[in-house]
Design an enzyme around this catalytic site. Sequence first.
Site, PDB file in Angstrom:
ATOM      1  N   GLY A  11      94.903  44.869 141.007  1.00 10.48           N
ATOM      2  CA  GLY A  11      95.127  46.312 141.068  1.00 10.48           C
ATOM      3  C   GLY A  11      95.362  46.914 139.686  1.00 10.48           C
ATOM      4  N   ASP A  12      95.376  48.241 139.639  1.00  7.57           N
ATOM      5  CA  ASP A  12      95.636  48.974 138.399  1.00  7.57           C
ATOM      6  C   ASP A  12      94.626  48.685 137.291  1.00  7.57           C
ATOM      7  OD1 ASP A  12      97.894  50.032 139.649  1.00  7.57           O
ATOM      8  OD2 ASP A  12      99.168  48.393 138.943  1.00  7.57           O
ATOM      9  N   GLY A  14      92.239  50.486 136.521  1.00  6.60           N
ATOM     10  CA  GLY A  14      91.710  51.741 135.978  1.00  6.60           C
ATOM     11  C   GLY A  14      90.623  52.292 136.903  1.00  6.60           C
ATOM     12  N   LYS A  15      90.694  51.917 138.176  1.00  5.70           N
ATOM     13  CA  LYS A  15      89.684  52.365 139.159  1.00  5.70           C
ATOM     14  C   LYS A  15      89.632  53.893 139.226  1.00  5.70           C
ATOM     15  CE  LYS A  15      91.924  50.124 142.371  1.00  5.70           C
ATOM     16  NZ  LYS A  15      92.895  49.422 141.561  1.00  5.70           N
ATOM     17  N   GLY A  16      90.829  54.513 139.228  1.00  3.32           N
ATOM     18  CA  GLY A  16      90.910  55.972 139.359  1.00  3.32           C
ATOM     19  C   GLY A  16      90.050  56.658 138.313  1.00  3.32           C
ATOM     20  N   ASN A  37     100.634  52.906 148.618  1.00  7.17           N
ATOM     21  CA  ASN A  37     100.968  51.819 147.694  1.00  7.17           C
ATOM     22  C   ASN A  37     100.086  51.959 146.450  1.00  7.17           C
ATOM     23  OD1 ASN A  37      98.757  51.238 149.346  1.00  7.17           O
ATOM     24  ND2 ASN A  37      99.184  49.055 149.534  1.00  7.17           N
ATOM     25  N   GLY A  39      98.195  53.721 143.305  1.00 11.00           N
ATOM     26  CA  GLY A  39      98.472  54.768 142.323  1.00 11.00           C
ATOM     27  C   GLY A  39      97.293  54.797 141.382  1.00 11.00           C
ATOM     28  N   HIS A  40      96.479  55.833 141.476  1.00 12.81           N
ATOM     29  CA  HIS A  40      95.294  55.940 140.631  1.00 12.81           C
ATOM     30  C   HIS A  40      95.476  57.122 139.688  1.00 12.81           C
ATOM     31  CE1 HIS A  40      92.866  53.973 144.150  1.00 12.81           C
ATOM     32  NE2 HIS A  40      93.810  53.193 143.676  1.00 12.81           N
ATOM     33  N   GLN A 223      93.905  48.893 145.290  1.00 16.51           N
ATOM     34  CA  GLN A 223      94.340  47.522 144.974  1.00 16.51           C
ATOM     35  C   GLN A 223      93.173  46.730 144.347  1.00 16.51           C
ATOM     36  OE1 GLN A 223      95.363  48.581 148.535  1.00 16.51           O
ATOM     37  NE2 GLN A 223      96.944  49.565 147.355  1.00 16.51           N
ATOM     38  N   THR A 298     102.122  53.396 138.436  1.00 13.13           N
ATOM     39  CA  THR A 298     101.938  54.816 138.767  1.00 13.13           C
ATOM     40  C   THR A 298     102.751  55.160 140.016  1.00 13.13           C
ATOM     41  OG1 THR A 298      99.647  54.474 138.077  1.00 13.13           O
ATOM     42  CG2 THR A 298     100.127  56.576 139.089  1.00 13.13           C
ATOM     43  N   LYS A 330      90.261  49.540 129.259  1.00 19.70           N
ATOM     44  CA  LYS A 330      91.396  49.318 128.364  1.00 19.70           C
ATOM     45  C   LYS A 330      91.101  48.346 127.218  1.00 19.70           C
ATOM     46  CE  LYS A 330      95.378  50.486 130.329  1.00 19.70           C
ATOM     47  NZ  LYS A 330      96.553  50.702 131.180  1.00 19.70           N
ATOM     48  N   LEU A 331      89.840  48.371 126.773  1.00 14.48           N
ATOM     49  CA  LEU A 331      89.477  47.516 125.640  1.00 14.48           C
ATOM     50  C   LEU A 331      90.321  47.885 124.419  1.00 14.48           C
ATOM     51  CD1 LEU A 331      87.213  45.349 124.867  1.00 14.48           C
ATOM     52  CD2 LEU A 331      86.166  47.232 123.613  1.00 14.48           C
ATOM     53  N   GLY A 414      90.018  54.359 126.528  1.00 13.90           N
ATOM     54  CA  GLY A 414      91.119  55.324 126.486  1.00 13.90           C
ATOM     55  C   GLY A 414      91.288  55.893 127.880  1.00 13.90           C
TER      56      GLY A 414
HETATM   57  P1  GDP Z   1      94.064  52.110 139.218  1.00 12.35           P
HETATM   58  O1  GDP Z   1      95.175  51.867 140.184  1.00 12.35           O
HETATM   59  O2  GDP Z   1      93.078  50.985 139.181  1.00 12.35           O
HETATM   60  O3  GDP Z   1      93.398  53.441 139.393  1.00 12.35           O
HETATM   61  O4  GDP Z   1      94.733  52.111 137.778  1.00 12.35           O
HETATM   62  P2  GDP Z   1      96.073  52.911 137.350  1.00 12.35           P
HETATM   63  O5  GDP Z   1      95.725  54.349 137.233  1.00 12.35           O
HETATM   64  O6  GDP Z   1      97.204  52.531 138.216  1.00 12.35           O
HETATM   65  O7  GDP Z   1      96.365  52.246 135.949  1.00 12.35           O
HETATM   66  C1  GDP Z   1      95.488  52.364 134.876  1.00 12.35           C
HETATM   67  C2  GDP Z   1      96.218  53.096 133.732  1.00 12.35           C
HETATM   68  O8  GDP Z   1      95.497  52.911 132.538  1.00 12.35           O
HETATM   69  C3  GDP Z   1      96.306  54.586 133.946  1.00 12.35           C
HETATM   70  O9  GDP Z   1      97.487  55.050 133.349  1.00 12.35           O
HETATM   71  C4  GDP Z   1      95.085  55.120 133.185  1.00 12.35           C
HETATM   72  O10 GDP Z   1      95.267  56.453 132.717  1.00 12.35           O
HETATM   73  C5  GDP Z   1      95.018  54.168 132.035  1.00 12.35           C
HETATM   74  N1  GDP Z   1      93.663  53.867 131.547  1.00 12.35           N
HETATM   75  C6  GDP Z   1      92.520  53.764 132.268  1.00 12.35           C
HETATM   76  N2  GDP Z   1      91.517  53.356 131.467  1.00 12.35           N
HETATM   77  C7  GDP Z   1      92.036  53.195 130.229  1.00 12.35           C
HETATM   78  C8  GDP Z   1      91.503  52.755 128.979  1.00 12.35           C
HETATM   79  O11 GDP Z   1      90.341  52.410 128.839  1.00 12.35           O
HETATM   80  N3  GDP Z   1      92.381  52.694 127.929  1.00 12.35           N
HETATM   81  C9  GDP Z   1      93.678  53.038 128.024  1.00 12.35           C
HETATM   82  N4  GDP Z   1      94.449  52.937 126.968  1.00 12.35           N
HETATM   83  N5  GDP Z   1      94.217  53.465 129.196  1.00 12.35           N
HETATM   84  C10 GDP Z   1      93.409  53.525 130.280  1.00 12.35           C
HETATM   85  P1  IMO Z   2      96.275  50.360 142.987  1.00 16.02           P
HETATM   86  O1  IMO Z   2      95.328  50.958 144.018  1.00 16.02           O
HETATM   87  C1  IMO Z   2      98.987  47.178 141.858  1.00 16.02           C
HETATM   88  C2  IMO Z   2     101.127  45.159 145.114  1.00 16.02           C
HETATM   89  C3  IMO Z   2     102.613  45.330 145.165  1.00 16.02           C
HETATM   90  C4  IMO Z   2     103.009  43.978 145.763  1.00 16.02           C
HETATM   91  C5  IMO Z   2     101.879  43.728 146.761  1.00 16.02           C
HETATM   92  C6  IMO Z   2     102.206  44.134 148.192  1.00 16.02           C
HETATM   93  O2  IMO Z   2      97.007  51.358 142.185  1.00 16.02           O
HETATM   94  O3  IMO Z   2      95.543  49.330 142.193  1.00 16.02           O
HETATM   95  P2  IMO Z   2     102.429  46.480 149.417  1.00 16.02           P
HETATM   96  O4  IMO Z   2     103.359  47.613 149.173  1.00 16.02           O
HETATM   97  O5  IMO Z   2     100.989  46.836 149.323  1.00 16.02           O
HETATM   98  O6  IMO Z   2     102.732  45.729 150.683  1.00 16.02           O
HETATM   99  O7  IMO Z   2     102.754  45.436 148.226  1.00 16.02           O
HETATM  100  O8  IMO Z   2     100.774  44.479 146.312  1.00 16.02           O
HETATM  101  N1  IMO Z   2     100.348  46.423 145.085  1.00 16.02           N
HETATM  102  C7  IMO Z   2      99.737  46.897 144.001  1.00 16.02           C
HETATM  103  N2  IMO Z   2      99.740  46.464 142.721  1.00 16.02           N
HETATM  104  N3  IMO Z   2      98.258  48.244 142.197  1.00 16.02           N
HETATM  105  C8  IMO Z   2      98.214  48.674 143.475  1.00 16.02           C
HETATM  106  O9  IMO Z   2      97.400  49.663 143.901  1.00 16.02           O
HETATM  107  C9  IMO Z   2      99.016  48.028 144.444  1.00 16.02           C
HETATM  108  N4  IMO Z   2      99.232  48.197 145.759  1.00 16.02           N
HETATM  109  C10 IMO Z   2     100.048  47.207 146.152  1.00 16.02           C
HETATM  110  O10 IMO Z   2     103.157  45.513 143.893  1.00 16.02           O
HETATM  111  O11 IMO Z   2     102.940  42.981 144.795  1.00 16.02           O
HETATM  112 MG    MG Z   3      97.230  51.832 140.233  1.00  8.38          MG
END
Ligand code: GDP
Ligand code: IMO
Ligand code: MG
Length: 424
Positions: A11-12, A14-16, A37, A39-40, A223, A298, A330-331, A414
């Site tokens: 997860g996280d 940078g899908k959003g 759960n 956060g994008h 995720q 997030t 995030k290179l 970025g």
């Molecule tokens: P998601 O859950 O996959 O949508 O990712 P999140 O939004 O939770 O986490 C990605 C974080 O990295 C966010 O704060 C974005 O604004 C940031 N982000 C995304 N792409 C880049 C990148 O290429 N470089 C940097 N520095 N930040 C990035």
């Molecule tokens: P995005 O879409 C990162 C993790 C939680 C925990 C496990 C189970 O932003 O990538 P849950 O509340 O789903 O039962 O928790 O999954 N988790 C994530 N980690 N990004 C997410 O979503 C997540 N959604 C759940 O931290 O380890």
């Molecule tokens: Mg996220």
Amino acid sequence: MNIAVVGLQWGDEGKGKIIDILSAGVDVIVRYQGGNNAGHTVVKNGVKYAFHLVPSGILHPGKICVMGNGMVIDPLALLHEIDELRSQGVELSPKNLKIAENAHVIFPYHRKLDGFRERLRSNRIGTTGRGIGPCYMDKYARSGIRVGDLLNPDLFLSKLADSIREKNSIYRQVFGYDGFSEEEIAKEYLSYAQKVAPFVTDTITLLHNLWQEGKSILFEGAQGVMLDVDFGTYPYVTSSNASVGGIFSGTGLPPKALDKVVGVAKAYTTRVGEGPFPTEFRDEMGDKVREWGGEFGTTTGRPRRCGWFDAVLVRYAVRINGVEDLVITKLDVLDKLETIKVCVGYEYNGQELSSYPFDIKVFSSVIPVYKEFKGWMCDTSKIRRFVDLPKEAKEYLGFISEFVGAKISMVSVGSDREDVVLVG
Ligand code: GDP
Ligand code: IMO
Ligand code: MG
């Protein structure tokens, strides 16, 4: 062309941000699993937008955003998110946001159970505490309440009565808690129902109609594969199919409606919550990368655990999803490193494993085998063409692409929409 965007790590990734970019070229964006759960984050012209339930394509006017039937929806969180986005000037109405009538609803007893179960477990999962797992438990136990049920007060009240009777009785015996008031929850949720009603529709028919009309669709994953309930590091996973399998059960569209899978992976690895993470930094590198990458959740604000890129895991995730296009995000976060490592295998009991071991005990004690790369030691954040990337960065990306078996179509350098290098 209909595409899916899925996370290839924990997860996280940078899908959003990537969904926001790719949304420009489609008509419909649909989320198929998970709940708040997720956060994008999307950054547009320096302004940050946080999405938890609403599809990340909503910033593009004229697109239809769908919250599919595979999702679990906390109406309180949804209404809050809608208010928040509107206060930031995002145009959001029943015209461009559609909610599946057969998505399941999160109730206070789900959130409560999430906390109770975590407290009792000897091995905590570190969930987000949003009631996601317990809501899916009720769905599969056939005792869940769906969004459409909220709009039918008689049906809703009878289902709620059953639910509260069961929860109060079980929670009393197991956790010493029997405090849910049917009346209060009924009142609260009937008031949400009124506000949510205009958005609720038969999204299965809607999506089929749009598809037949030739509209292009983006399936938004939340995720990542390693948090997928079937393919991830079970039990340290979430309670849904984050990988492509979830798309069909979570939207009602058939496999032939999907033309291409775009997988998103960070140039390193992060994880929030508990569970094995072989390439996790065990030294001050963890703090540095967390700071450079702003690696704080997030959704919960928790610091994310950080580590080297695990190519074995990403290769596995590419296979599971049939990823054709790989996006590396995030290179720029690695810009200051002299040496960068990539995990290319695992050692277990003196033997090398070349693939991801399902046994969580084995996976928890593997030692990563690394390949080292020379860092590029320069600012990549302003680069917009692949040819302009430093030679070392190209080597790093080239290796990853070859090892995991997918071509890189985009590199993110970025957080802003514009901070992207298109490849090819
Ligand atoms: P998601 O859950 O996959 O949508 O990712 P999140 O939004 O939770 O986490 C990605 C974080 O990295 C966010 O704060 C974005 O604004 C940031 N982000 C995304 N792409 C880049 C990148 O290429 N470089 C940097 N520095 N930040 C990035
Ligand atoms: P995005 O879409 C990162 C993790 C939680 C925990 C496990 C189970 O932003 O990538 P849950 O509340 O789903 O039962 O928790 O999954 N988790 C994530 N980690 N990004 C997410 O979503 C997540 N959604 C759940 O931290 O380890
Ligand atoms: Mg996220």
